[in-house]
Structures are given as C-alpha cells and as structure tokens.
Design a protein around this motif. Structure first.
Motif, PDB file in Angstrom:
ATOM      1  N   VAL A  57      83.385 -28.872   8.061  1.00 37.30           N
ATOM      2  CA  VAL A  57      81.961 -29.189   7.987  1.00 37.30           C
ATOM      3  C   VAL A  57      81.549 -29.329   6.530  1.00 37.30           C
ATOM      4  O   VAL A  57      81.727 -28.399   5.740  1.00 37.30           O
ATOM      5  N   PHE A  58      81.009 -30.483   6.167  1.00 43.94           N
ATOM      6  CA  PHE A  58      80.382 -30.692   4.867  1.00 43.94           C
ATOM      7  C   PHE A  58      78.889 -30.432   5.044  1.00 43.94           C
ATOM      8  O   PHE A  58      78.245 -31.096   5.866  1.00 43.94           O
ATOM      9  N   ALA A  59      78.348 -29.466   4.298  1.00 46.00           N
ATOM     10  CA  ALA A  59      76.963 -29.057   4.511  1.00 46.00           C
ATOM     11  C   ALA A  59      76.238 -28.833   3.193  1.00 46.00           C
ATOM     12  O   ALA A  59      76.833 -28.353   2.226  1.00 46.00           O
ATOM     13  N   ALA A  60      74.961 -29.167   3.174  1.00 50.98           N
ATOM     14  CA  ALA A  60      74.114 -28.955   1.999  1.00 50.98           C
ATOM     15  C   ALA A  60      74.173 -27.506   1.548  1.00 50.98           C
ATOM     16  O   ALA A  60      74.267 -26.583   2.363  1.00 50.98           O
ATOM     17  N   ALA A  61      74.095 -27.295   0.239  1.00 49.13           N
ATOM     18  CA  ALA A  61      74.232 -25.948  -0.326  1.00 49.13           C
ATOM     19  C   ALA A  61      73.232 -24.964   0.262  1.00 49.13           C
ATOM     20  O   ALA A  61      73.535 -23.779   0.431  1.00 49.13           O
ATOM     21  N   SER A  62      72.043 -25.441   0.607  1.00 45.11           N
ATOM     22  CA  SER A  62      71.017 -24.549   1.142  1.00 45.11           C
ATOM     23  C   SER A  62      71.337 -24.027   2.533  1.00 45.11           C
ATOM     24  O   SER A  62      70.673 -23.113   3.022  1.00 45.11           O
ATOM     25  N   LEU A  63      72.367 -24.579   3.177  1.00 40.84           N
ATOM     26  CA  LEU A  63      72.763 -24.129   4.511  1.00 40.84           C
ATOM     27  C   LEU A  63      73.845 -23.054   4.463  1.00 40.84           C
ATOM     28  O   LEU A  63      74.317 -22.614   5.515  1.00 40.84           O
ATOM     29  N   GLU A  64      74.242 -22.627   3.285  1.00 41.38           N
ATOM     30  CA  GLU A  64      75.419 -21.767   3.160  1.00 41.38           C
ATOM     31  C   GLU A  64      75.325 -20.496   3.995  1.00 41.38           C
ATOM     32  O   GLU A  64      76.257 -20.161   4.749  1.00 41.38           O
ATOM     33  N   GLU A  65      74.233 -19.769   3.906  1.00 40.47           N
ATOM     34  CA  GLU A  65      74.129 -18.494   4.618  1.00 40.47           C
ATOM     35  C   GLU A  65      74.065 -18.708   6.134  1.00 40.47           C
ATOM     36  O   GLU A  65      74.790 -18.055   6.899  1.00 40.47           O
ATOM     37  N   SER A  66      73.206 -19.616   6.579  1.00 40.36           N
ATOM     38  CA  SER A  66      73.029 -19.804   8.022  1.00 40.36           C
ATOM     39  C   SER A  66      74.258 -20.434   8.666  1.00 40.36           C
ATOM     40  O   SER A  66      74.685 -20.025   9.754  1.00 40.36           O
ATOM     41  N   PHE A  67      74.888 -21.408   8.011  1.00 36.90           N
ATOM     42  CA  PHE A  67      76.066 -22.035   8.606  1.00 36.90           C
ATOM     43  C   PHE A  67      77.281 -21.098   8.566  1.00 36.90           C
ATOM     44  O   PHE A  67      78.126 -21.152   9.458  1.00 36.90           O
ATOM     45  N   THR A  68      77.372 -20.260   7.550  1.00 29.56           N
ATOM     46  CA  THR A  68      78.452 -19.277   7.541  1.00 29.56           C
ATOM     47  C   THR A  68      78.332 -18.348   8.748  1.00 29.56           C
ATOM     48  O   THR A  68      79.327 -18.036   9.415  1.00 29.56           O
ATOM     49  N   ALA A  69      77.111 -17.924   9.039  1.00 25.44           N
ATOM     50  CA  ALA A  69      76.889 -17.088  10.216  1.00 25.44           C
ATOM     51  C   ALA A  69      77.232 -17.835  11.497  1.00 25.44           C
ATOM     52  O   ALA A  69      77.883 -17.285  12.401  1.00 25.44           O
ATOM     53  N   LEU A  70      76.830 -19.090  11.593  1.00 24.40           N
ATOM     54  CA  LEU A  70      77.133 -19.876  12.792  1.00 24.40           C
ATOM     55  C   LEU A  70      78.628 -20.160  12.911  1.00 24.40           C
ATOM     56  O   LEU A  70      79.162 -20.254  14.022  1.00 24.40           O
TER      57      LEU A  70
END
Length: 275
Positions: A57-70
C-alpha cells in the motif's frame, strides 16, 4: 525517482513511529469483532481464507498512524497476508507509481495527486473518497509564541514551516492563505506533512501548518491551534486499486476494510472526517 525517500513499513516487522497514537487506534479497531460481516468476504465475495499473500500500500504520510492500525487488523483477519506500507508525500508516491513502482493500493491526500495516477491509466477503476482532513497550526507545547490565528504566522521573527506546494497539505495551506489574503514566507518547505510536524517537535520551528490528524497523533509533543480559514481547504482522500497490482485480491480486501464501518471508526478516531 522521488524527491524524498519513501517510509516503508512491513506491519509484522516494524514498530510504528508514534507508538502511543497507533496503540490508541488499535484499541479502537479492536472494538469490532473480526467475525463480523466484513471479515467473511472481500469486495469480490471471497472468503477470508482466500485472501492471502503480500499487499503493498502506497499511502499519504498523514495516514501513517491510522493505516498502520488497519494493517494490523487486516493481518489478524487474514492470517496468510502481510501488509507493507510506503508512506510519503502523495505527489512522490504518484510519481513512483507512474514510473512503474510495484504496488497494489494507492491512498492519496488529494484528488489532484490521485489524478496523476488515473490519467496515466495506472488505476483499476474509479477511486473512492474514504476520508477528509482539515488543517491546524502545530505549535510548540504550551504555545509560547501565543499563536492564535493564521495571521499570527506572518509575524516577523517567527519560524514557520509549510509543506511544499506540490504536496496536498502545502496546496491546502496556500489555499487557506489565499482565502485570508495573507502572504507567508516560511523558513522551509517540507516534502510531506510528517516532515513539517517534525520540525516543530524538534524545536527547529515555532509552528507548522499541518493536518489536525497529525497534531492529534503527536499528543503532548505539540499544541494544535484551529483557524477558520482551514474550512476553505479541506482535503478529500481517495483510494484506488492499481491497474498492475501484483496481489489484486488482497488489495481489494484492504480497500474494503478502509471503507468499512470498522475502518471508518479508526479513521475518525484519528481525527479524520467522514466523506
């Protein structure tokens, strides 16, 4: 290829950069049982046992915390998978994808950067907006400079950092400044929102214009200041399966988790708004 290095993260192998923020988000995601309706199938109707293999998954830096949890939730739900993230500025990620970097999913911080990918024919179908984000001013703890408005950032002697204008958070900040008729020359332009926030955390800047989600994730390391002009520059976050996804089935399943009620709870818990 990119102007800034991508922050890659394999969920099973690395410790999140902001542990407290991720721990809180994991607690939120744990509130839903993985035996619910979305645990049994992906968007194609496959059983959870049929979702296997790695997903990138390539994701915007601002998604780091929420996407790590997901990502943690996804791997628990589908034990035969492993999620690897690359977090960076959306423009850098889009450039990597159009240059042939292998990935399954792209989650951008703006429709404009997603358009770079879709216009190049690198998205499999139309993207879906899954979240929205709004700007805040991050100051040093206790707000020693007594910053209370966007106009305060133009004061002489104040060290302010912004995201580069090609990055969604920088474009949004410029839109807010234009809406207020203000001109601001920052001490530096940063390649993604995490880099801008880090300048304040390290006390290398007095303030930064970042997303409210990043202020929340930083906890007591910074103080957030809301400003009304941010309502003029709210960013939509689209997500898409990539055309050449090496593991499309797992990619679809991850997107479905992001859009599911459970995924939305994690995102809103991190400070995002629903689309």
């Amino acid at each position: 290829m990119n102007r800034s290095a991508l922050r890659s993260r394999g969920i099973r192998r690395a410790v999140p950069a902001t542990g407290a923020g991720v721990a809180a988000l994991l607690a939120l995601s744990a509130c839903s049982s993985p035996s619910g309706a979305d645990s049994g199938s992906d968007s194609a109707g496959s059983s959870s046992a049929e979702v296997s293999g790695p997903v990138t998954v390539f994701a915007a830096a601002s998604l780091e915390e929420s996407f790590t949890a997901l990502g943690e939730t996804f791997e628990k739900r589908h034990p035969d998978t492993e999620v690897t993230f690359s977090f960076a500025g959306s423009d850098s990620l889009a450039a990597s994808i159009t240059s042939g970097a292998p990935a399954d999913v792209f989650a951008s911080a703006s429709p404009g950067t997603m358009a770079t990918v879709t216009d190049a024919g690198d998205a499999a179908g139309a993207p879906t907006v899954f979240a929205r984000n709004q700007l805040e001013i991050a100051t040093l703890p206790g707000n020693p400079e007594r910053i209370s408005s966007l106009k305060d950032l133009t004061r002489s002697g104040l060290k302010v950092v912004l995201c580069d204008r090609t990055v969604p958070c920088g474009a949004a900040a410029q839109k807010a400044l234009d809406a207020s008729g203000l001109e601001l020359t920052p001490a530096s332009y940063e390649q993604d929102v995490k880099s801008a926030l880090t300048k304040v955390v390290l006390k290398e800047a007095d303030a930064a214009v970042v997303y409210r989600t990043d202020v929340k994730a930083a906890g007591d390391k910074v103080r957030g200041v809301e400003f009304p002009e941010s309502a003029e520059a709210v960013n939509d976050y689209p997500i898409a399966l990539l055309e050449k996804a090496p593991h499309a089935n797992a990619g679809r399943a991850f997107i479905e988790l992001v859009k599911s009620p459970e995924g939305q709870r994690v995102l809103t818990g991190a400070g995002f708004r629903t689309p």
